[in-house]
Design a protein around this motif. Structure first.
Motif, PDB file in Angstrom:
ATOM      1  N   LEU A   1       3.012  -8.306  -5.888  1.00 31.07           N
ATOM      2  CA  LEU A   1       3.797  -7.111  -6.208  1.00 31.07           C
ATOM      3  C   LEU A   1       4.290  -6.532  -4.890  1.00 31.07           C
ATOM      4  O   LEU A   1       3.814  -5.497  -4.424  1.00 31.07           O
ATOM      5  CB  LEU A   1       2.932  -6.121  -6.983  1.00 31.07           C
ATOM      6  CG  LEU A   1       2.269  -6.703  -8.243  1.00 31.07           C
ATOM      7  CD1 LEU A   1       1.323  -5.705  -8.867  1.00 31.07           C
ATOM      8  CD2 LEU A   1       3.317  -7.163  -9.237  1.00 31.07           C
ATOM      9  N   THR A   2       5.237  -7.203  -4.283  1.00 32.82           N
ATOM     10  CA  THR A   2       5.631  -6.939  -2.901  1.00 32.82           C
ATOM     11  C   THR A   2       7.142  -7.012  -2.740  1.00 32.82           C
ATOM     12  O   THR A   2       7.865  -7.379  -3.662  1.00 32.82           O
ATOM     13  CB  THR A   2       5.011  -7.995  -1.963  1.00 32.82           C
ATOM     14  OG1 THR A   2       5.677  -9.260  -2.176  1.00 32.82           O
ATOM     15  CG2 THR A   2       3.530  -8.179  -2.226  1.00 32.82           C
ATOM     16  N   SER A   3       7.590  -6.709  -1.531  1.00 30.88           N
ATOM     17  CA  SER A   3       8.978  -6.971  -1.162  1.00 30.88           C
ATOM     18  C   SER A   3       9.163  -8.467  -0.952  1.00 30.88           C
ATOM     19  O   SER A   3       8.187  -9.220  -0.822  1.00 30.88           O
ATOM     20  CB  SER A   3       9.329  -6.233   0.133  1.00 30.88           C
ATOM     21  OG  SER A   3       8.599  -6.799   1.224  1.00 30.88           O
TER      22      SER A   3
ATOM     23  N   GLY B   1      -1.448 -10.765   7.243  1.00 32.89           N
ATOM     24  CA  GLY B   1      -2.537 -11.623   7.683  1.00 32.89           C
ATOM     25  C   GLY B   1      -3.875 -11.281   7.053  1.00 32.89           C
ATOM     26  O   GLY B   1      -4.591 -12.170   6.566  1.00 32.89           O
ATOM     27  N   ASP B   2      -4.234 -10.015   7.040  1.00 34.46           N
ATOM     28  CA  ASP B   2      -5.522  -9.605   6.473  1.00 34.46           C
ATOM     29  C   ASP B   2      -5.592  -9.907   4.983  1.00 34.46           C
ATOM     30  O   ASP B   2      -6.643 -10.318   4.459  1.00 34.46           O
ATOM     31  CB  ASP B   2      -5.755  -8.117   6.718  1.00 34.46           C
ATOM     32  CG  ASP B   2      -6.017  -7.792   8.182  1.00 34.46           C
ATOM     33  OD1 ASP B   2      -6.295  -8.743   8.958  1.00 34.46           O
ATOM     34  OD2 ASP B   2      -5.932  -6.604   8.557  1.00 34.46           O
ATOM     35  N   ALA B   3      -4.484  -9.688   4.289  1.00 31.73           N
ATOM     36  CA  ALA B   3      -4.457  -9.961   2.853  1.00 31.73           C
ATOM     37  C   ALA B   3      -4.642 -11.449   2.581  1.00 31.73           C
ATOM     38  O   ALA B   3      -5.399 -11.849   1.680  1.00 31.73           O
ATOM     39  CB  ALA B   3      -3.138  -9.471   2.249  1.00 31.73           C
ATOM     40  N   ALA B   4      -3.977 -12.293   3.348  1.00 32.52           N
ATOM     41  CA  ALA B   4      -4.112 -13.740   3.168  1.00 32.52           C
ATOM     42  C   ALA B   4      -5.564 -14.164   3.366  1.00 32.52           C
ATOM     43  O   ALA B   4      -6.103 -14.976   2.591  1.00 32.52           O
ATOM     44  CB  ALA B   4      -3.192 -14.470   4.135  1.00 32.52           C
ATOM     45  N   GLU B   5      -6.209 -13.624   4.377  1.00 31.62           N
ATOM     46  CA  GLU B   5      -7.604 -13.961   4.636  1.00 31.62           C
ATOM     47  C   GLU B   5      -8.506 -13.529   3.488  1.00 31.62           C
ATOM     48  O   GLU B   5      -9.467 -14.234   3.132  1.00 31.62           O
ATOM     49  CB  GLU B   5      -8.063 -13.309   5.942  1.00 31.62           C
ATOM     50  CG  GLU B   5      -7.447 -13.908   7.185  1.00 31.62           C
ATOM     51  CD  GLU B   5      -7.742 -15.395   7.324  1.00 31.62           C
ATOM     52  OE1 GLU B   5      -8.915 -15.789   7.074  1.00 31.62           O
ATOM     53  OE2 GLU B   5      -6.815 -16.157   7.651  1.00 31.62           O
TER      54      GLU B   5
ATOM     55  N   TYR C   1      -0.936  -4.760   1.959  1.00 34.13           N
ATOM     56  CA  TYR C   1      -0.344  -4.782   3.292  1.00 34.13           C
ATOM     57  C   TYR C   1       0.320  -3.425   3.527  1.00 34.13           C
ATOM     58  O   TYR C   1       0.686  -2.731   2.569  1.00 34.13           O
ATOM     59  CB  TYR C   1       0.674  -5.918   3.431  1.00 34.13           C
ATOM     60  CG  TYR C   1       1.918  -5.753   2.587  1.00 34.13           C
ATOM     61  CD1 TYR C   1       3.103  -5.256   3.132  1.00 34.13           C
ATOM     62  CD2 TYR C   1       1.918  -6.078   1.229  1.00 34.13           C
ATOM     63  CE1 TYR C   1       4.244  -5.092   2.367  1.00 34.13           C
ATOM     64  CE2 TYR C   1       3.049  -5.917   0.450  1.00 34.13           C
ATOM     65  CZ  TYR C   1       4.208  -5.430   1.023  1.00 34.13           C
ATOM     66  OH  TYR C   1       5.340  -5.263   0.242  1.00 34.13           O
ATOM     67  N   PRO C   2       0.480  -3.004   4.802  1.00 34.80           N
ATOM     68  CA  PRO C   2       1.073  -1.694   5.081  1.00 34.80           C
ATOM     69  C   PRO C   2       2.493  -1.581   4.537  1.00 34.80           C
ATOM     70  O   PRO C   2       3.294  -2.521   4.658  1.00 34.80           O
ATOM     71  CB  PRO C   2       1.058  -1.620   6.615  1.00 34.80           C
ATOM     72  CG  PRO C   2      -0.003  -2.583   7.033  1.00 34.80           C
ATOM     73  CD  PRO C   2       0.045  -3.692   6.031  1.00 34.80           C
ATOM     74  N   ALA C   3       2.787  -0.440   3.944  1.00 34.73           N
ATOM     75  CA  ALA C   3       4.101  -0.219   3.329  1.00 34.73           C
ATOM     76  C   ALA C   3       5.222  -0.417   4.336  1.00 34.73           C
ATOM     77  O   ALA C   3       5.113  -0.012   5.500  1.00 34.73           O
ATOM     78  CB  ALA C   3       4.174   1.184   2.741  1.00 34.73           C
ATOM     79  N   GLY C   4       6.290  -1.058   3.885  1.00 29.61           N
ATOM     80  CA  GLY C   4       7.476  -1.230   4.716  1.00 29.61           C
ATOM     81  C   GLY C   4       7.335  -2.252   5.820  1.00 29.61           C
ATOM     82  O   GLY C   4       8.166  -2.292   6.732  1.00 29.61           O
TER      83      GLY C   4
ATOM     84  N   ASP D   1       0.837  -1.194   0.000  1.00 27.97           N
ATOM     85  CA  ASP D   1       0.000   0.000   0.000  1.00 27.97           C
ATOM     86  C   ASP D   1       0.878   1.253   0.000  1.00 27.97           C
ATOM     87  O   ASP D   1       1.280   1.764   1.044  1.00 27.97           O
ATOM     88  CB  ASP D   1      -0.908  -0.013   1.231  1.00 27.97           C
ATOM     89  CG  ASP D   1      -1.938   1.117   1.199  1.00 27.97           C
ATOM     90  OD1 ASP D   1      -2.031   1.792   0.161  1.00 27.97           O
ATOM     91  OD2 ASP D   1      -2.634   1.302   2.210  1.00 27.97           O
ATOM     92  N   VAL D   2       1.183   1.733  -1.196  1.00 28.24           N
ATOM     93  CA  VAL D   2       1.997   2.942  -1.378  1.00 28.24           C
ATOM     94  C   VAL D   2       1.204   3.923  -2.237  1.00 28.24           C
ATOM     95  O   VAL D   2       0.189   3.550  -2.845  1.00 28.24           O
ATOM     96  CB  VAL D   2       3.347   2.609  -2.053  1.00 28.24           C
ATOM     97  CG1 VAL D   2       4.193   1.725  -1.146  1.00 28.24           C
ATOM     98  CG2 VAL D   2       3.142   1.926  -3.400  1.00 28.24           C
ATOM     99  N   PRO D   3       1.612   5.204  -2.301  1.00 38.63           N
ATOM    100  CA  PRO D   3       0.858   6.194  -3.078  1.00 38.63           C
ATOM    101  C   PRO D   3       0.611   5.798  -4.534  1.00 38.63           C
ATOM    102  O   PRO D   3      -0.396   6.196  -5.122  1.00 38.63           O
ATOM    103  CB  PRO D   3       1.735   7.445  -2.979  1.00 38.63           C
ATOM    104  CG  PRO D   3       2.419   7.307  -1.654  1.00 38.63           C
ATOM    105  CD  PRO D   3       2.695   5.839  -1.515  1.00 38.63           C
ATOM    106  N   ALA D   4       1.522   5.015  -5.111  1.00 33.18           N
ATOM    107  CA  ALA D   4       1.372   4.654  -6.522  1.00 33.18           C
ATOM    108  C   ALA D   4       0.498   3.419  -6.731  1.00 33.18           C
ATOM    109  O   ALA D   4       0.353   2.942  -7.862  1.00 33.18           O
ATOM    110  CB  ALA D   4       2.752   4.403  -7.136  1.00 33.18           C
ATOM    111  N   SER D   5      -0.105   2.883  -5.677  1.00 35.65           N
ATOM    112  CA  SER D   5      -0.886   1.646  -5.784  1.00 35.65           C
ATOM    113  C   SER D   5      -2.051   1.773  -6.757  1.00 35.65           C
ATOM    114  O   SER D   5      -2.343   0.837  -7.505  1.00 35.65           O
ATOM    115  CB  SER D   5      -1.412   1.234  -4.410  1.00 35.65           C
ATOM    116  OG  SER D   5      -0.367   0.943  -3.520  1.00 35.65           O
ATOM    117  N   GLY D   6      -2.726   2.920  -6.750  1.00 32.95           N
ATOM    118  CA  GLY D   6      -3.871   3.103  -7.627  1.00 32.95           C
ATOM    119  C   GLY D   6      -3.499   2.937  -9.093  1.00 32.95           C
ATOM    120  O   GLY D   6      -4.220   2.285  -9.869  1.00 32.95           O
TER     121      GLY D   6
END
Length: 377
Positions: A224-226, A207-211, A199-202, A171-176
């Motif tokens: 599209l993650t670290s 957990g919430d995303a997996a659910e 998921y929160p940046a950095g 979840d970063v500013p460029a996500s949209g």
């Protein structure tokens, strides 16, 4: 006393002789500010090792026009504010001629916004970011952009009958903008995005995303993650009975780091996009040179795609130095890099010219992992 008419020819000859002397050899300092510890340390360190392997080979051969290359590294722990502060400190203390090997969308954005590159006339060549916009001046990417990777991924999934997709993203500013692109590419492949979860940046709070993906299972999940967030997600998702979707990651996810954390069961069948040829097999003159450079070496991290990208970036920097002749400068580096148009580094063509959009190549291939965390194809 002899007249000035006598001395003038001698003075002119002496002046011409001095002018003909070669310029003093300089040490070209390359600065890297990247994660050397923390969640993404393996990639930052590997990229730096690749740079150094390339520079060592150049220096051993006598340098470039007498000039040698050296690398100075600083650890930003993956934190954007540290990226900017440490870059400023490196510029003041070490006077680098060029920067290389930076990591992170937020980190690159913070550095660009700080104005440091423009103020210091410093080029940054070789970095990892999921930003979709064309890079600003003085930034030179050494691989295909994320659009190329996602196009390859969505087309591949469509060809094997997978058309209900999920997107897991930071979840970063460029996500949209990123989600809009995924919708476009999915539609072009007669697919659709059925679940989006972030998921929160950095962080690695996944957990919430997996659910979200377990509640409405897609056929495949594009990550599209670290690397750290990807590993945490795979571990959490695969533990659930319904966690059976095909998992596909962009090139920012590091194979070696995943294999360090995940079990063999969790690694099986993960697809990862790669933006360089394999560093593990000889497929060109360049890959042979890299493999020979690593042979017999005690390296601080294992050989990886990130290390090979660092090696390629080192070769590009060396070529930019060579093109400047006797007096390489910061200003000259940017111009020399931009003059690299369809330049063949031994089976790997790099284009940093004005029509390339700031991305060095369009090379993308998809690799599949075995249960041992190795590249199967």
């Amino acid at each position: 006393m002899k007249s000035m008419a006598f001395w003038r020819p001698l003075l002119a000859a002496a002046t011409m002789a001095v002018a003909a002397l070669p310029a003093a050899a300089v040490q070209v300092v390359v600065g890297q500010v990247a994660p050397m510890s923390g969640l993404e340390a393996r990639q930052g360190r590997a990229f730096g090792v690749g740079l150094k392997l390339s520079f060592d080979a150049v220096n051993k051969a006598g340098g470039i026009n007498g000039h040698t290359l050296s690398l100075v590294r600083k650890d930003d722990l993956g934190q954007p504010e540290q990226t900017v502060a440490l870059t400023k400190a490196l510029v003041a203390e070490n006077r680098p001629m060029v920067l290389a090997g930076y990591f992170g969308t937020r980190n690159i954005a913070a550095l660009a916004a700080s104005g440091t590159l423009e103020k210091e006339k410093l080029a940054l060549v070789g970095y990892r970011s999921s930003e979709l916009r064309a890079p600003p001046p003085l930034l030179f990417n050494m691989h295909a952009d994320l659009r190329e990777e996602l196009t390859k991924i969505t087309r591949h999934l469509a060809t094997i009958g997978i058309n209900r997709l999920g997107v897991f993203y930071e979840d970063v500013p460029a996500s949209g903008e990123l989600l809009k692109l995924m919708d476009e590419l999915a539609a072009a492949s007669s697919s659709r995005i059925v679940v989006r979860a972030s998921y929160p940046a950095g962080t690695t709070k996944v957990g919430d995303a997996a659910e979200a993906f377990l509640k409405e299972p897609p056929q495949a999940i594009v990550m599209l993650t670290s690397t750290g967030a990807a590993a945490a997600f795979i571990e959490r998702y695969r533990m659930a009975p319904k966690g059976t979707a095909q998992l596909v990651a962009h090139s920012g996810v590091d194979v070696e780091q995943l294999s360090q954390r995940l079990s063999e069961q969790h690694m099986q069948g993960i697809v990862i996009a790669q933006v360089t040829p394999s560093p593990f097999r000889i497929s060109s003159k360049l890959t042979r040179e890299f493999i020979e450079a690593t042979a017999g070496q005690t390296l601080e991290v294992p050989v990886s795609y990130s290390m090979f990208e660092g090696y390629i970036t080192g070769r590009v920097i060396a070529e930019a130095v060579r093109r400047q002749g006797r007096t390489p400068t910061r200003e000259g580096m940017a111009a020399a890099l931009a003059s690299l148009v369809n330049f063949d580094f031994g089976g790997y063509v790099v284009d940093l010219g004005p029509n390339a959009g700031g991305n060095g190549t369009r090379f993308v291939e998809l690799t599949i992992l075995s249960n041992a965390g190795k590249i199967r194809q």
